[in-house]
Structure formats: C-alpha cells, structure tokens
Scaffold this active site. Structure first.
Site, PDB file in Angstrom:
ATOM      1  N   ASP A  82       0.854  -1.185   0.000  1.00 55.35           N
ATOM      2  CA  ASP A  82       0.000   0.000   0.000  1.00 55.35           C
ATOM      3  C   ASP A  82       0.893   1.239   0.000  1.00 55.35           C
ATOM      4  O   ASP A  82       2.059   1.178   0.400  1.00 55.35           O
ATOM      5  CB  ASP A  82      -0.933   0.015   1.223  1.00 55.35           C
ATOM      6  CG  ASP A  82      -2.184   0.854   0.998  1.00 55.35           C
ATOM      7  OD1 ASP A  82      -3.259   0.272   0.709  1.00 55.35           O
ATOM      8  OD2 ASP A  82      -2.084   2.103   1.092  1.00 55.35           O
ATOM      9  N   HIS A 123     -19.006  -4.242 -15.857  1.00 56.20           N
ATOM     10  CA  HIS A 123     -19.215  -4.276 -14.397  1.00 56.20           C
ATOM     11  C   HIS A 123     -19.717  -2.893 -13.964  1.00 56.20           C
ATOM     12  O   HIS A 123     -19.049  -2.154 -13.263  1.00 56.20           O
ATOM     13  CB  HIS A 123     -17.918  -4.658 -13.682  1.00 56.20           C
ATOM     14  CG  HIS A 123     -18.031  -4.639 -12.189  1.00 56.20           C
ATOM     15  ND1 HIS A 123     -18.907  -5.440 -11.490  1.00 56.20           N
ATOM     16  CD2 HIS A 123     -17.392  -3.882 -11.252  1.00 56.20           C
ATOM     17  CE1 HIS A 123     -18.798  -5.184 -10.192  1.00 56.20           C
ATOM     18  NE2 HIS A 123     -17.894  -4.242 -10.016  1.00 56.20           N
TER      19      HIS A 123
HETATM   20  N1  LIG Z   1     -14.228  -4.898  -9.506  1.00 51.56           N
HETATM   21  C1  LIG Z   1     -15.005  -5.084  -8.452  1.00 51.56           C
HETATM   22  O1  LIG Z   1     -15.893  -5.933  -8.463  1.00 51.56           O
HETATM   23  C2  LIG Z   1     -14.779  -4.266  -7.214  1.00 51.56           C
HETATM   24  C3  LIG Z   1     -15.376  -4.631  -6.009  1.00 51.56           C
HETATM   25  C4  LIG Z   1     -15.152  -3.850  -4.867  1.00 51.56           C
HETATM   26  C5  LIG Z   1     -14.319  -2.733  -4.956  1.00 51.56           C
HETATM   27  N2  LIG Z   1     -13.763  -2.413  -6.148  1.00 51.56           N
HETATM   28  C6  LIG Z   1     -12.864  -1.287  -6.288  1.00 51.56           C
HETATM   29  O2  LIG Z   1     -11.641  -1.625  -5.632  1.00 51.56           O
HETATM   30  C7  LIG Z   1     -10.995  -0.434  -5.216  1.00 51.56           C
HETATM   31  C8  LIG Z   1     -10.610  -0.555  -3.742  1.00 51.56           C
HETATM   32  O3  LIG Z   1     -11.748  -0.586  -2.935  1.00 51.56           O
HETATM   33  P1  LIG Z   1     -11.585  -0.633  -1.347  1.00 51.56           P
HETATM   34  O4  LIG Z   1     -12.945  -0.700  -0.788  1.00 51.56           O
HETATM   35  O5  LIG Z   1     -10.578  -1.653  -0.991  1.00 51.56           O
HETATM   36  O6  LIG Z   1     -10.968   0.819  -1.080  1.00 51.56           O
HETATM   37  P2  LIG Z   1     -10.051   1.253   0.175  1.00 51.56           P
HETATM   38  O7  LIG Z   1     -10.050   2.735   0.186  1.00 51.56           O
HETATM   39  O8  LIG Z   1     -10.471   0.531   1.397  1.00 51.56           O
HETATM   40  O9  LIG Z   1      -8.602   0.728  -0.219  1.00 51.56           O
HETATM   41  C9  LIG Z   1      -7.879   1.240  -1.306  1.00 51.56           C
HETATM   42  C10 LIG Z   1      -6.420   1.230  -0.897  1.00 51.56           C
HETATM   43  O10 LIG Z   1      -5.632   1.628  -2.030  1.00 51.56           O
HETATM   44  C11 LIG Z   1      -4.505   2.313  -1.508  1.00 51.56           C
HETATM   45  N3  LIG Z   1      -3.838   3.071  -2.564  1.00 51.56           N
HETATM   46  C12 LIG Z   1      -4.236   4.223  -3.151  1.00 51.56           C
HETATM   47  N4  LIG Z   1      -3.334   4.600  -4.077  1.00 51.56           N
HETATM   48  C13 LIG Z   1      -2.366   3.657  -4.088  1.00 51.56           C
HETATM   49  C14 LIG Z   1      -1.166   3.484  -4.828  1.00 51.56           C
HETATM   50  N5  LIG Z   1      -0.787   4.349  -5.768  1.00 51.56           N
HETATM   51  N6  LIG Z   1      -0.404   2.408  -4.566  1.00 51.56           N
HETATM   52  C15 LIG Z   1      -0.756   1.499  -3.624  1.00 51.56           C
HETATM   53  N7  LIG Z   1      -1.886   1.624  -2.875  1.00 51.56           N
HETATM   54  C16 LIG Z   1      -2.675   2.682  -3.118  1.00 51.56           C
HETATM   55  C17 LIG Z   1      -5.099   3.180  -0.405  1.00 51.56           C
HETATM   56  O11 LIG Z   1      -4.094   3.655   0.484  1.00 51.56           O
HETATM   57  C18 LIG Z   1      -6.089   2.226   0.226  1.00 51.56           C
HETATM   58  O12 LIG Z   1      -5.524   1.529   1.334  1.00 51.56           O
HETATM   59  C19 LIG Z   1     -11.971   0.696  -5.527  1.00 51.56           C
HETATM   60  O13 LIG Z   1     -11.643   1.301  -6.742  1.00 51.56           O
HETATM   61  C20 LIG Z   1     -13.300  -0.010  -5.636  1.00 51.56           C
HETATM   62  O14 LIG Z   1     -14.224   0.691  -6.419  1.00 51.56           O
HETATM   63  C21 LIG Z   1     -13.983  -3.154  -7.267  1.00 51.56           C
HETATM   64  O1  LIG Z   2     -20.053  -1.088  -6.102  1.00 50.63           O
HETATM   65  C1  LIG Z   2     -18.881  -0.735  -6.151  1.00 50.63           C
HETATM   66  O2  LIG Z   2     -18.552   0.428  -6.437  1.00 50.63           O
HETATM   67  C2  LIG Z   2     -17.787  -1.706  -5.807  1.00 50.63           C
HETATM   68  C3  LIG Z   2     -17.826  -2.959  -6.609  1.00 50.63           C
HETATM   69  O3  LIG Z   2     -17.713  -2.704  -7.970  1.00 50.63           O
HETATM   70  C4  LIG Z   2     -19.014  -3.807  -6.283  1.00 50.63           C
HETATM   71  O4  LIG Z   2     -19.740  -4.184  -7.198  1.00 50.63           O
HETATM   72  O5  LIG Z   2     -19.208  -4.129  -5.091  1.00 50.63           O
END
Ligand SMILES: NC(=O)c1ccc[n+]([C@@H]2O[C@H](COP(=O)([O-])OP(=O)(O)OC[C@H]3O[C@@H](n4cnc5c(N)ncnc54)[C@H](O)[C@@H]3O)[C@@H](O)[C@H]2O)c1
Ligand SMILES: O=C(O)C[C@H](O)C(=O)O
Length: 312
Positions: free
Chosen positions: A32, A175
């Site tokens: 991170d 998605h």
């Molecule tokens: N594709 C999917 O189905 C799906 C599902 C859930 C979440 N997501 C996405 O996943 C991402 C993370 O979600 P989350 O709930 O874990 O968020 P979060 O804020 O809890 O965690 C994100 C982490 O990324 C870190 N970060 C930011 N910039 C960084 C960098 N340059 N290098 C390394 N680390 C870095 C932050 O410090 C933080 O700890 C979001 O974009 C969210 O929309 C996608």
């Molecule tokens: O809903 C979101 O933004 C996060 C992720 O893509 C999800 O589907 O849970």
C-alpha cells in the site's frame, strides 16, 4: 508460489485474508502507499495463522516494489471506492493514474506475471492495463463477473429458497450498474432452467437487484463492499494457481468474440495456470447480443476518456 496484492484497504486485505486461509501461496506480499498500513494489516492477519492454521507468510510493505519481485499473480485493488450516490465510472479521474503507475511498477519486478484488476471502473481499468502493460492478453483479467455472478446466485437463491451452490448463473457485459447482463435465460437450478421455476416478475426482480447489487451495499455501508469482492478475486486466484480450469466470468480482451474488438468486457472464460485459457461462447439470443452491444458502447465511451485525458 508468490502472490502480491496491491492496496491493503477493504478489498485488498479481504482478498489477502482469503488467499492465506486457502494457502494459495507460500509468500503473499501486501503493498500500500499509506505508510505502515499494509505492514499492520499483514501482522494482524499473520496473528490469525495460529488460530486458523495456515502456513502462508504474509508481508506488508509501503510502496516497496522490490519486495514484490517474481510474483506469479498480482491483484490490483489500489484506488478510491465510490460513496453512496456515485457511479463507479466517476472514479476514473483518480483511479486511472493509480492503476497505470502501479502496473508499471509491478512489471519492473514481475515482467511475466498474471494481473487481476479490481479497481473501478473495472472494465476501463482492465483496458488500461491491456493497453499499457505489454503482457499477453491471457495474463490480464478483470474481476467483476465472479462477484456479479455470486450476487446473481444469492438473489436467485433467495427467490427460489435454494442453496446458491446448486445454481449455475452467469453475469456478462460490463461491471457497471447499467452495463451488466445477468443471463437469466441461461441460469439453472440443478439443471432445471430457473425460468421454469420463477414468474417473470420474480425473474425481473432478481435481474434488477443483481445489477444494482454494488450500489445497494454502498448505500447501506457508506463505502463499497469488500467481503464478496475479496472472495470473488480469491476464487479467480485459486483457479489460476491450482490450475482448476473453472468457468468464471472475467473481464478480458475481446478480439471478435461476442462480436466485439479492442475492448475488455466480462465474458465466461476458463481460468488456469496461464490465465484465461478459453473464452466460452454462450450463444446469446438476438436480444442478449443487443444488450451486450449496448454495454460495449458505454464501456467504449469510458475507454475514450483515457485517450482524451492522455492516460493512454
Ligand atoms: N471490480 C469489483 O468488483 C470491485 C469490487 C469492490 C471494490 N472495487 C474497487 O476496488 C478499489 C478498492 O476498494 P476498497 O474498498 O478496498 O478501497 P479502500 O479505500 O479501502 O482501499 C484502497 C487502498 O488503495 C490504496 N492506494 C491508493 N493509491 C495507491 C497506490 N498508488 N499504490 C498502492 N496503494 C494505493 C489506499 O491507500 C487504500 O488503502 C476501488 O476502486 C473499488 O471501487 C472493485
Ligand atoms: O459497487 C462498487 O462500487 C464496488 C464494486 O464494484 C461492487 O460491485 O461491489
């Protein structure tokens, strides 16, 4: 086996936890940008190993990409999550630069890795990785379909009063709240089409709930979900590292499949040790293909933002 998870936030840490519990790797690096954050999460997880009985060694690092060297699979979860009322697409401005720089750094130390992109908007972030990494397309996967299909099974199981494990149900398309396509006409419960078991009204309800599954949770929690996203990503990792050849819908580069080119969209694929080995042709109806084409148009518009803003 060495695996790296970038982003030690809600999804990254949950994914790492699942990987460790399943012992999918001997070594797991959690990286991170926030000083000490990944280190703390890794130690906390390691302190569960005596209780849960796993041998995976989890190490947290702050932006130290040398520690990720020779990772066979890298999961990218770094970036902002949405807040209630936002779409995933609104995250592109911040997350595109994060995903691009993370990918560049990872490839310096693991040039032949398999990348799983989780950061949103996932379809466009996966396209960005396809365009900038130079990796073969089979080694670049977007996580979205694994999660959306699990949500689809959850809502179907609620309506049918059955076990989600007895269901086959797949979501394809983008998605996004309006771009994903739960394939209700292909879904079965123990080989029986669910369309024979549910009224049209029930089917429509399940499809609608699945499509806004992420938004529903974001409204309830105040940030987006992590348990099912972390588990969905770990399921992809598992099929790859154990060469299980499971059918999981993933974001992949299309080159004519499903009538689309130069785009990443979610389709059913076979996941094994080389990444995705095959794209399955589900033989869509004309109506389903029209929906898929509409999703592709919307995702293509988002991908164009990467060009317009000079990210690619
Ligand atoms: N594709 C999917 O189905 C799906 C599902 C859930 C979440 N997501 C996405 O996943 C991402 C993370 O979600 P989350 O709930 O874990 O968020 P979060 O804020 O809890 O965690 C994100 C982490 O990324 C870190 N970060 C930011 N910039 C960084 C960098 N340059 N290098 C390394 N680390 C870095 C932050 O410090 C933080 O700890 C979001 O974009 C969210 O929309 C996608
Ligand atoms: O809903 C979101 O933004 C996060 C992720 O893509 C999800 O589907 O849970």
């Amino acid at each position: 086996m060495k695996i790296t998870v970038v982003g030690a936030g809600a999804v990254g840490a949950t994914c790492a936890d699942n990987i460790a519990r399943k012992e999918l790797a001997e070594e797991l690096i959690l990286l991170d940008i926030r000083e000490g954050f990944a280190e703390g999460k890794a130690i906390d997880m390691m302190q569960t190993s005596a209780l849960l009985g796993f041998d995976t060694k989890i190490k947290g690092v702050t932006n130290d990409y040398a520690a990720t060297a020779d990772s066979e699979v890298v999961v990218i979860t770094s970036g902002l999550p949405r807040k209630p009322g936002m779409t995933r697409e609104e995250l592109i401005g911040t997350n595109a630069n994060i995903v691009k720089s993370v990918t560049e750094n990872i490839l310096k130390y693991s040039p032949n890795t398999i990348i799983i992109v989780v950061s949103n908007p996932m379809d466009t972030m996966n396209y960005l990785t396809l365009k900038t990494s130079g990796l073969p397309k089979n080694r670049i996967l977007g996580m979205g379909g694994a999660l959306d299909s699990a949500r689809f099974k959850y809502y179907l199981s609620q309506e049918l009063g059955c076990s989600p494990a007895d269901l086959n149900a797949v979501v394809i398309g983008g998605h996004g709240d309006t771009t994903m396509i739960p394939l209700i006409n292909h879904a079965t419960w123990n080989s029986i089409p669910v369309t024979q078991l549910l009224s049209k009204e029930q089917q429509d309800k399940v499809v609608a709930a699945t499509m806004v599954g992420g938004a529903t949770l974001t409204k309830l929690i105040g940030t987006s979900a992590w348990y099912a996203p972390g588990a969905g990503t770990a399921a992809m990792v598992e099929s790859i590292v154990r060469d299980e050849k499971k059918l999981i819908s993933c974001g992949v580069a299309l080159d004519g499949e499903y009538g689309q080119k130069d785009i990443s969209l979610v389709v059913p694929v076979i996941l094994g040790k080389g990444g995705f080995e095959k794209i399955l042709d589900f033989k869509l109806s004309d109506a389903e293909q029209a929906e898929f084409n509409k999703s592709a148009d919307a995702v293509r518009n988002m991908n164009q933002v990467l060009v317009d803003t000079g990210v690619i």
